[in-house]
Write a protein that holds these residues in place. Structure first.
Motif, PDB file in Angstrom:
ATOM      1  N   GLU A 184       0.834  -1.204   0.000  1.00 50.77           N
ATOM      2  CA  GLU A 184       0.000   0.000   0.000  1.00 50.77           C
ATOM      3  C   GLU A 184       0.867   1.252   0.000  1.00 50.77           C
ATOM      4  O   GLU A 184       0.568   2.234  -0.699  1.00 50.77           O
ATOM      5  CB  GLU A 184      -0.932  -0.009   1.219  1.00 50.77           C
ATOM      6  CG  GLU A 184      -1.942   1.115   1.253  1.00 50.77           C
ATOM      7  CD  GLU A 184      -3.109   0.922   0.298  1.00 50.77           C
ATOM      8  OE1 GLU A 184      -3.840   1.900   0.034  1.00 50.77           O
ATOM      9  OE2 GLU A 184      -3.292  -0.204  -0.205  1.00 50.77           O
ATOM     10  N   ALA A 185       1.949   1.217   0.771  1.00 51.13           N
ATOM     11  CA  ALA A 185       2.852   2.367   0.812  1.00 51.13           C
ATOM     12  C   ALA A 185       3.498   2.590  -0.544  1.00 51.13           C
ATOM     13  O   ALA A 185       3.650   3.736  -0.996  1.00 51.13           O
ATOM     14  CB  ALA A 185       3.921   2.153   1.887  1.00 51.13           C
ATOM     15  N   ALA A 186       3.902   1.513  -1.205  1.00 55.07           N
ATOM     16  CA  ALA A 186       4.512   1.639  -2.530  1.00 55.07           C
ATOM     17  C   ALA A 186       3.513   2.196  -3.535  1.00 55.07           C
ATOM     18  O   ALA A 186       3.867   3.008  -4.401  1.00 55.07           O
ATOM     19  CB  ALA A 186       5.036   0.287  -2.996  1.00 55.07           C
ATOM     20  N   LEU A 187       2.245   1.762  -3.440  1.00 53.50           N
ATOM     21  CA  LEU A 187       1.215   2.299  -4.325  1.00 53.50           C
ATOM     22  C   LEU A 187       1.072   3.801  -4.128  1.00 53.50           C
ATOM     23  O   LEU A 187       0.984   4.565  -5.106  1.00 53.50           O
ATOM     24  CB  LEU A 187      -0.115   1.595  -4.048  1.00 53.50           C
ATOM     25  CG  LEU A 187      -1.343   2.145  -4.789  1.00 53.50           C
ATOM     26  CD1 LEU A 187      -1.174   2.033  -6.294  1.00 53.50           C
ATOM     27  CD2 LEU A 187      -2.615   1.425  -4.333  1.00 53.50           C
ATOM     28  N   ASN A 188       1.067   4.242  -2.890  1.00 52.90           N
ATOM     29  CA  ASN A 188       0.951   5.674  -2.626  1.00 52.90           C
ATOM     30  C   ASN A 188       2.167   6.440  -3.125  1.00 52.90           C
ATOM     31  O   ASN A 188       2.041   7.546  -3.661  1.00 52.90           O
ATOM     32  CB  ASN A 188       0.733   5.922  -1.134  1.00 52.90           C
ATOM     33  CG  ASN A 188      -0.723   5.772  -0.726  1.00 52.90           C
ATOM     34  OD1 ASN A 188      -1.619   6.077  -1.507  1.00 52.90           O
ATOM     35  ND2 ASN A 188      -0.963   5.285   0.477  1.00 52.90           N
ATOM     36  N   ARG A 189       3.344   5.857  -2.953  1.00 54.38           N
ATOM     37  CA  ARG A 189       4.542   6.522  -3.479  1.00 54.38           C
ATOM     38  C   ARG A 189       4.460   6.631  -5.004  1.00 54.38           C
ATOM     39  O   ARG A 189       4.826   7.663  -5.582  1.00 54.38           O
ATOM     40  CB  ARG A 189       5.802   5.758  -3.084  1.00 54.38           C
ATOM     41  CG  ARG A 189       7.096   6.442  -3.525  1.00 54.38           C
ATOM     42  CD  ARG A 189       8.310   5.642  -3.128  1.00 54.38           C
ATOM     43  NE  ARG A 189       8.293   4.315  -3.736  1.00 54.38           N
ATOM     44  CZ  ARG A 189       9.123   3.330  -3.401  1.00 54.38           C
ATOM     45  NH1 ARG A 189      10.020   3.530  -2.444  1.00 54.38           N
ATOM     46  NH2 ARG A 189       9.049   2.174  -4.004  1.00 54.38           N
ATOM     47  N   ASP A 190       3.945   5.565  -5.663  1.00 50.55           N
ATOM     48  CA  ASP A 190       3.812   5.617  -7.115  1.00 50.55           C
ATOM     49  C   ASP A 190       2.744   6.624  -7.535  1.00 50.55           C
ATOM     50  O   ASP A 190       2.860   7.269  -8.593  1.00 50.55           O
ATOM     51  CB  ASP A 190       3.480   4.228  -7.658  1.00 50.55           C
ATOM     52  CG  ASP A 190       4.685   3.298  -7.620  1.00 50.55           C
ATOM     53  OD1 ASP A 190       5.826   3.797  -7.638  1.00 50.55           O
ATOM     54  OD2 ASP A 190       4.478   2.064  -7.553  1.00 50.55           O
ATOM     55  N   ARG A 191       1.709   6.774  -6.725  1.00 51.26           N
ATOM     56  CA  ARG A 191       0.718   7.810  -7.011  1.00 51.26           C
ATOM     57  C   ARG A 191       1.357   9.199  -6.955  1.00 51.26           C
ATOM     58  O   ARG A 191       1.104  10.051  -7.815  1.00 51.26           O
ATOM     59  CB  ARG A 191      -0.430   7.738  -5.998  1.00 51.26           C
ATOM     60  CG  ARG A 191      -1.407   6.587  -6.238  1.00 51.26           C
ATOM     61  CD  ARG A 191      -2.291   6.392  -5.033  1.00 51.26           C
ATOM     62  NE  ARG A 191      -3.419   5.500  -5.288  1.00 51.26           N
ATOM     63  CZ  ARG A 191      -4.077   4.848  -4.332  1.00 51.26           C
ATOM     64  NH1 ARG A 191      -3.727   5.004  -3.061  1.00 51.26           N
ATOM     65  NH2 ARG A 191      -5.083   4.044  -4.648  1.00 51.26           N
ATOM     66  N   VAL A 192       2.176   9.415  -5.936  1.00 52.28           N
ATOM     67  CA  VAL A 192       2.893  10.690  -5.834  1.00 52.28           C
ATOM     68  C   VAL A 192       3.787  10.875  -7.060  1.00 52.28           C
ATOM     69  O   VAL A 192       3.856  11.957  -7.649  1.00 52.28           O
ATOM     70  CB  VAL A 192       3.714  10.741  -4.530  1.00 52.28           C
ATOM     71  CG1 VAL A 192       4.586  11.995  -4.495  1.00 52.28           C
ATOM     72  CG2 VAL A 192       2.798  10.700  -3.306  1.00 52.28           C
ATOM     73  N   HIS A 193       4.465   9.805  -7.437  1.00 51.44           N
ATOM     74  CA  HIS A 193       5.350   9.831  -8.603  1.00 51.44           C
ATOM     75  C   HIS A 193       4.583  10.220  -9.864  1.00 51.44           C
ATOM     76  O   HIS A 193       5.018  11.100 -10.636  1.00 51.44           O
ATOM     77  CB  HIS A 193       5.985   8.445  -8.771  1.00 51.44           C
ATOM     78  CG  HIS A 193       6.675   8.221 -10.079  1.00 51.44           C
ATOM     79  ND1 HIS A 193       7.744   8.980 -10.514  1.00 51.44           N
ATOM     80  CD2 HIS A 193       6.433   7.309 -11.067  1.00 51.44           C
ATOM     81  CE1 HIS A 193       8.142   8.544 -11.703  1.00 51.44           C
ATOM     82  NE2 HIS A 193       7.358   7.531 -12.064  1.00 51.44           N
ATOM     83  N   VAL A 194       3.437   9.608 -10.100  1.00 56.54           N
ATOM     84  CA  VAL A 194       2.646   9.895 -11.303  1.00 56.54           C
ATOM     85  C   VAL A 194       2.133  11.333 -11.277  1.00 56.54           C
ATOM     86  O   VAL A 194       2.207  12.058 -12.290  1.00 56.54           O
ATOM     87  CB  VAL A 194       1.473   8.893 -11.423  1.00 56.54           C
ATOM     88  CG1 VAL A 194       0.511   9.323 -12.541  1.00 56.54           C
ATOM     89  CG2 VAL A 194       1.999   7.493 -11.697  1.00 56.54           C
TER      90      VAL A 194
END
Length: 470
Positions: A38-48
């Protein structure tokens, strides 16, 4: 029995894992956490979101929002590279208010723009986007990373290990067992090579996966984009952005990217899992008849009550985890390709289990790898089994008789039936087999060839077939 008061483990700090992947088996699946948690998904959301902001400004799409300086772009990207435990907690606090995970990401980024000197661009964060624009790209980036940086390297290492075993045992003859019955001999190396070849084909398919993405608004029509900035070529902007993330642009979608590529990927990984499951059951069976010996681990317990036992636990553990992984992968593949009309949320809940599906597969790969490391090949056991089954030469003898008949040698009638009478339901030793061959009236060359044949040498070109792995 009266119930006694006890401490609730749900309240223990740090939190105790509910599932084994985040508890007992954490070390085996840890590489996936950086991509599928879940944390990685949120980091990728920030990235996008950050890259979308940079992309819009660098393309000068919106009037008044010119390119950012190199320093400002670097500062924005630092929001992603600095994403840590504190970031996770801050996002959770924002989401507790917004009750919306993607909106929380938008606000999280917005809080940081003033320090970068671009607070006036806060309205550009998430510009023209629906949540699924961010989510589909974030999942694609995370899954791509998980496959290419974690799962594939582990799977390739395992296949290389099996290939090395095939090479090392290419000349070790063993009895085949078609339908569980003694059959034409092979070599251990060739059988391992079959496995490596099958697994390699699946890995090649997985390595060619297309990771699709879209960023085209609430129903895939770019309606808000053209309503706000009608002069931009929004398809070109979308395509270049998606491809800039290392993904393949999907030009035709509803609100969601259709997830067909995910279903294709999960089917391929599930097929790899099923082949590996077959490997586990075969090795388990070979261990049970002594074809493989397990090298004991110093100090380890096999059975809690039977000291002599070394149980094949690595392969049994792998079987179970492959089955769990495939249960999830099959469900994901079936669920993600359907969506009511332009969008429903079943995919949102389903996709949160992607990491679990990969985790059980990766745990199985780890267990098979460790199990193979502790195997020894007692060649004398395989040789003794061959020597007890001379009847497997019946195939060779009757085929030679057929060839002799075609060449005009007399007395070669009914070869199959004669060998069936000799071998079916009877144990035939070396002496009886040689006596039978000598009485057939074969040509001198054919008779000599058959008399020299043993179950251990009747392996065709099995050892050469291992070369196909190179």
């Amino acid at each position: 029995m009266a119930e006694t008061s006890r401490v609730s483990l749900a309240d223990v700090t740090p939190a105790i894992a509910l599932g084994p992947l985040d508890g007992r088996y954490r070390s085996a699946v840890a590489p996936l956490v950086d991509y599928l948690s879940e944390a990685a998904l949120n980091r990728d959301r920030v990235h996008v979101e950050v890259e979308w902001l940079i992309h819009l400004t660098s393309q000068s799409v919106l009037p008044g929002a010119g390119p950012l300086s190199a320093e400002q772009q670097a500062a924005l990207r630092k929001i992603v590279t600095d994403f840590d435990g504190n970031s996770v907690r801050e996002l959770a606090e924002i989401e507790a208010v917004t009750v919306h995970d993607v909106k929380a990401v938008e606000y999280y980024i917005g809080r940081r723009l003033e320090d970068i000197g671009i607070d006036h661009l806060k309205a550009m964060v998430h510009f023209g986007c629906t949540s699924e624009d961010i989510n589909n790209l974030s999942y694609a980036v995370g899954i791509k990373g998980a496959v290419e940086q974690a799962w594939l390297p582990a799977a390739r290492s395992l296949v290389a290990q099996i290939s090395d075993m095939a090479e090392a045992n290419r000349d070790v003859p063993m009895l085949s067992r078609t339908h569980g019955q003694p059959a034409t001999p092979t070599t251990l190396g060739k059988e391992l090579a079959v496995t490596a070849h099958r697994l390699t084909r699946q890995l090649e398919r997985i390595a060619r996966t297309e990771y699709l993405g879209k960023i085209n608004g609430a129903t895939g029509t770019y309606a808000a984009h053209y309503a706000s900035v009608p002069g931009a070529d929004w398809q070109a902007v979308s395509k270049s952005f998606v491809e800039g993330l290392g993904l393949t642009w999907n030009p035709l979608t509803t609100q969601i990217e259709s997830h067909d590529w995910q279903a294709e990927l999960y089917a391929d990984i599930a097929r790899f899992n099923r082949i590996l499951h077959n490997v586990c059951t075969d090795i388990w069976s070979y261990i049970s008849i002594g074809y493989f010996a397990q090298i004991p681990v110093e100090g380890a317990t096999g059975s809690s009550t039977m000291p002599h036992k070394v149980n094949p636990i690595r392969f049994e553990n792998a079987e179970a985890n492959l089955e769990i992984s495939n249960g999830l992968l099959d469900t994901l593949a079936a669920t993600l390709v359907t969506s009511r009309w332009q969008r429903d949320l079943t995919d949102s809940s389903s996709q949160r289990n992607i990491g679990v599906a990969f985790g059980h597969s990766m745990l199985a790969i780890s267990n098979v790898t460790k199990g193979l490391e502790r195997l020894d090949v007692p060649a004398e056991v395989l040789a003794a089994d061959l020597d007890q089954n001379w009847e497997v030469l019946g195939e060779a003898i009757q085929m030679v008789m057929r060839a002799e008949a075609i060449a005009g040698v007399e007395g070669m009638d009914n070869p199959y039936e004669r060998l069936k009478d000799l071998t079916r339901g009877h144990r035939v030793d070396a002496e009886r087999m040689k006596e039978f061959v000598s009485g057939l009236g074969l040509s001198a060359e054919a008779e000599a060839r058959l008399l020299a044949l043993t179950p251990g040498s009747y392996t065709g070109i099995a050892n050469q077939l291992v070369d196909h792995l190179k």
